[in-house]
Design an enzyme around this catalytic site. Structure first.
Site, PDB file in Angstrom:
ATOM      1  N   VAL A  41      11.502   1.605  11.836  1.00 25.21           N
ATOM      2  CA  VAL A  41      10.723   2.657  12.523  1.00 25.21           C
ATOM      3  C   VAL A  41      10.773   2.538  14.049  1.00 25.21           C
ATOM      4  O   VAL A  41      10.372   3.458  14.758  1.00 25.21           O
ATOM      5  CB  VAL A  41       9.243   2.692  12.052  1.00 25.21           C
TER       6      VAL A  41
ATOM      7  N   ASP B   5      11.933   2.421   4.871  1.00 24.11           N
ATOM      8  CA  ASP B   5      11.576   1.002   4.941  1.00 24.11           C
ATOM      9  C   ASP B   5      12.828   0.208   5.304  1.00 24.11           C
ATOM     10  O   ASP B   5      13.950   0.693   5.154  1.00 24.11           O
ATOM     11  CB  ASP B   5      11.023   0.538   3.580  1.00 24.11           C
TER      12      ASP B   5
ATOM     13  N   LEU C  84       0.823  -1.217   0.000  1.00 28.86           N
ATOM     14  CA  LEU C  84       0.000   0.000   0.000  1.00 28.86           C
ATOM     15  C   LEU C  84       0.854   1.264   0.000  1.00 28.86           C
ATOM     16  O   LEU C  84       0.527   2.256  -0.665  1.00 28.86           O
ATOM     17  CB  LEU C  84      -0.931  -0.008   1.217  1.00 28.86           C
TER      18      LEU C  84
ATOM     19  N   TYR D 125      -2.104  -7.610  16.796  1.00 30.75           N
ATOM     20  CA  TYR D 125      -2.309  -6.760  15.611  1.00 30.75           C
ATOM     21  C   TYR D 125      -3.484  -5.795  15.836  1.00 30.75           C
ATOM     22  O   TYR D 125      -3.366  -4.592  15.597  1.00 30.75           O
ATOM     23  CB  TYR D 125      -2.568  -7.666  14.410  1.00 30.75           C
TER      24      TYR D 125
HETATM   25  N1  LIG Z   1      -2.950  -5.333   2.785  1.00 30.05           N
HETATM   26  C1  LIG Z   1      -4.049  -5.264   3.505  1.00 30.05           C
HETATM   27  O1  LIG Z   1      -5.077  -5.842   3.141  1.00 30.05           O
HETATM   28  C2  LIG Z   1      -4.088  -4.476   4.761  1.00 30.05           C
HETATM   29  C3  LIG Z   1      -2.980  -3.772   5.226  1.00 30.05           C
HETATM   30  N2  LIG Z   1      -3.108  -3.009   6.362  1.00 30.05           N
HETATM   31  C4  LIG Z   1      -1.984  -2.218   6.854  1.00 30.05           C
HETATM   32  O2  LIG Z   1      -1.427  -1.452   5.804  1.00 30.05           O
HETATM   33  C5  LIG Z   1      -0.039  -1.271   6.013  1.00 30.05           C
HETATM   34  C6  LIG Z   1       0.711  -1.706   4.777  1.00 30.05           C
HETATM   35  O3  LIG Z   1       0.490  -3.097   4.594  1.00 30.05           O
HETATM   36  P1  LIG Z   1       0.843  -3.860   3.245  1.00 30.05           P
HETATM   37  O4  LIG Z   1       1.197  -2.889   2.198  1.00 30.05           O
HETATM   38  O5  LIG Z   1      -0.224  -4.838   3.032  1.00 30.05           O
HETATM   39  O6  LIG Z   1       2.137  -4.684   3.737  1.00 30.05           O
HETATM   40  P2  LIG Z   1       3.517  -4.987   3.048  1.00 30.05           P
HETATM   41  O7  LIG Z   1       4.083  -6.115   3.830  1.00 30.05           O
HETATM   42  O8  LIG Z   1       3.397  -5.107   1.579  1.00 30.05           O
HETATM   43  O9  LIG Z   1       4.350  -3.648   3.359  1.00 30.05           O
HETATM   44  C7  LIG Z   1       4.724  -3.305   4.642  1.00 30.05           C
HETATM   45  C8  LIG Z   1       6.110  -2.667   4.577  1.00 30.05           C
HETATM   46  O10 LIG Z   1       6.456  -2.279   5.905  1.00 30.05           O
HETATM   47  C9  LIG Z   1       7.839  -2.515   6.054  1.00 30.05           C
HETATM   48  N3  LIG Z   1       8.175  -2.647   7.467  1.00 30.05           N
HETATM   49  C10 LIG Z   1       7.786  -3.626   8.330  1.00 30.05           C
HETATM   50  N4  LIG Z   1       8.339  -3.412   9.527  1.00 30.05           N
HETATM   51  C11 LIG Z   1       9.083  -2.280   9.435  1.00 30.05           C
HETATM   52  C12 LIG Z   1       9.884  -1.544  10.347  1.00 30.05           C
HETATM   53  N5  LIG Z   1      10.072  -1.942  11.602  1.00 30.05           N
HETATM   54  N6  LIG Z   1      10.478  -0.414   9.914  1.00 30.05           N
HETATM   55  C13 LIG Z   1      10.322  -0.004   8.636  1.00 30.05           C
HETATM   56  N7  LIG Z   1       9.584  -0.662   7.728  1.00 30.05           N
HETATM   57  C14 LIG Z   1       8.979  -1.782   8.122  1.00 30.05           C
HETATM   58  C15 LIG Z   1       8.090  -3.806   5.281  1.00 30.05           C
HETATM   59  O11 LIG Z   1       9.474  -3.940   4.964  1.00 30.05           O
HETATM   60  C16 LIG Z   1       7.204  -3.619   4.078  1.00 30.05           C
HETATM   61  O12 LIG Z   1       7.910  -3.041   2.998  1.00 30.05           O
HETATM   62  C17 LIG Z   1       0.312  -2.095   7.256  1.00 30.05           C
HETATM   63  O13 LIG Z   1       0.379  -1.215   8.363  1.00 30.05           O
HETATM   64  C18 LIG Z   1      -0.849  -3.059   7.395  1.00 30.05           C
HETATM   65  O14 LIG Z   1      -1.057  -3.433   8.732  1.00 30.05           O
HETATM   66  C19 LIG Z   1      -4.272  -2.933   7.052  1.00 30.05           C
HETATM   67  C20 LIG Z   1      -5.366  -3.610   6.626  1.00 30.05           C
HETATM   68  C21 LIG Z   1      -5.353  -4.456   5.465  1.00 30.05           C
HETATM   69  C1  LIG Z   2      -8.856  -6.783   8.726  1.00 27.90           C
HETATM   70  C2  LIG Z   2      -7.850  -6.754   7.619  1.00 27.90           C
HETATM   71  C3  LIG Z   2      -8.485  -6.971   6.285  1.00 27.90           C
HETATM   72  C4  LIG Z   2      -6.826  -7.809   7.832  1.00 27.90           C
HETATM   73  C5  LIG Z   2      -7.159  -9.122   7.787  1.00 27.90           C
HETATM   74  C6  LIG Z   2      -6.208 -10.076   7.951  1.00 27.90           C
HETATM   75  C7  LIG Z   2      -4.912  -9.708   8.140  1.00 27.90           C
HETATM   76  C8  LIG Z   2      -3.891 -10.777   8.320  1.00 27.90           C
HETATM   77  O1  LIG Z   2      -4.290 -11.926   8.545  1.00 27.90           O
HETATM   78  O2  LIG Z   2      -2.694 -10.477   8.244  1.00 27.90           O
HETATM   79  C9  LIG Z   2      -4.562  -8.361   8.180  1.00 27.90           C
HETATM   80  O3  LIG Z   2      -3.280  -7.975   8.328  1.00 27.90           O
HETATM   81  C10 LIG Z   2      -5.531  -7.411   8.055  1.00 27.90           C
HETATM   82  O4  LIG Z   2      -5.218  -6.112   8.165  1.00 27.90           O
END
Ligand SMILES: NC(=O)C1=CN([C@@H]2O[C@H](COP(=O)(O)OP(=O)(O)OC[C@H]3O[C@@H](n4cnc5c(N)ncnc54)[C@H](O)[C@@H]3O)[C@@H](O)[C@H]2O)C=CC1
Ligand SMILES: CC(C)c1ccc(C(=O)O)c(O)c1O
Length: 258
Positions: free
Chosen positions: A62, A37, A17, A164
């Site tokens: 972070v 990152d 994202l 989480y």
């Molecule tokens: N993909 C989804 O459906 C959902 C994502 N989210 C949230 O959106 C955000 C982005 O998630 P995604 O793009 O799916 O994940 P992703 O795994 O593709 O990207 C997350 C990035 O955060 C970086 N990261 C992790 N720990 C770190 C640290 N300590 N310091 C610096 N960078 C760090 C990783 O290296 C990675 O590049 C997260 O906070 C996640 O919890 C929330 C709801 C749903």
């Molecule tokens: C509630 C959101 C869609 C969600 C659901 C499941 C996971 C996971 O199993 O890792 C997530 O990280 C989420 O943000």
């Protein structure tokens, strides 16, 4: 805030994202992005794609205060200011309260996920706010905008998401006091609680889990598209009347217990 030539810090900007939003902000809005990152290879690749004049990568954990400070100082040195901060770095780290032997063994994992998703996020937003407060206000009196990425799990966490969900509910909780404190400085704070988006985090889940999650989307019954997320971030930055709120971007999804 008009994003043209504005400097946007994006944690987690090397993937998913955060990366999609970086692309959108540079290509559609003419912004400059600074990606923070831990994934150096992916961060550098993203910068190559977007062009060095518009994007820079900083290897930052972070949770390490000094690394955050050094990167933000370097960004000011390179681009002159920080106008917006999108905090997307995060990990899911599922675990149950009680393990297979019925023991409460998850404390270390709870600490880790809260440390990254909540304390790390707070560290970056506070340090960005400090630097934004030194900006000249724009024509609307704005000095900066912060967008924090929460999750639908903050509201209806599934079994295994205690850590989480708690970390993400914490993100929602700090929105309003931060918006109230920073409002007089011309800095707004909002968060987005996404539902399901097909990023590496979600793609790493067992396909059956992905199917079950998608089935919980009300309408449309599909995962969100990267650009739909990037557009929501952009809206929160551009619309000066949005402040102190969490928007749910999730096709009316209601998460089930598992
Ligand atoms: N993909 C989804 O459906 C959902 C994502 N989210 C949230 O959106 C955000 C982005 O998630 P995604 O793009 O799916 O994940 P992703 O795994 O593709 O990207 C997350 C990035 O955060 C970086 N990261 C992790 N720990 C770190 C640290 N300590 N310091 C610096 N960078 C760090 C990783 O290296 C990675 O590049 C997260 O906070 C996640 O919890 C929330 C709801 C749903
Ligand atoms: C509630 C959101 C869609 C969600 C659901 C499941 C996971 C996971 O199993 O890792 C997530 O990280 C989420 O943000």
């Amino acid at each position: 805030m008009n994003l043209q030539n504005k400097v946007v810090v994006i944690t987690g900007g090397a993937s998913g994202l955060g990366q999609a939003t970086a692309r959108f902000l540079v290509q559609e809005k003419g912004a400059k992005v600074a990606l923070l990152d831990m994934n150096e290879a992916a961060g550098k690749e993203t910068v190559d794609e977007l062009g060095g004049a518009n994007a820079a990568f900083y290897r930052v954990d972070v949770t390490v205060e000094q690394e955050v400070d050094s990167a933000l100082d370097a960004i000011i040195g390179r681009f002159g200011a920080i106008h917006a901060d999108i905090n997307a770095a995060g990990i899911p780290l599922p675990f149950k309260l009680l393990d297979k032997e019925g023991k409460a063994s998850g404390l270390q994992k709870f600490r880790s996920v809260v440390n990254i998703n909540l304390i790390g996020l707070f560290t970056v937003m506070a340090k960005c706010a400090e630097r934004m407060s030194l900006n000249e206000p724009d024509e609307k009196g704005e000095r900066g905008v912060i967008v924090n990425i929460s999750s639908g799990a903050a509201f209806e966490g599934q079994i295994g998401q205690c850590g989480y969900s708690a970390s993400k509910a914490g993100v929602n909780g700090l929105n309003m006091p931060a918006a109230r404190e920073l409002g007089p400085l011309g800095i707004r704070v909002n968060s987005i609680a996404p539902g399901l988006f097909a990023t590496p985090m979600i793609n790493s889940l067992n396909p059956k889990v992905q199917e079950a999650l998608t089935a919980m989307c009300e309408a449309p019954k599909r995962m969100g598209e990267m650009e739909e997320f990037a557009m929501a971030c952009t809206f929160l930055i551009e619309n000066s009347y949005m402040n102190g709120r969490t928007i749910r971007l999730d096709a009316a999804t209601t998460m089930q217990a598992k």
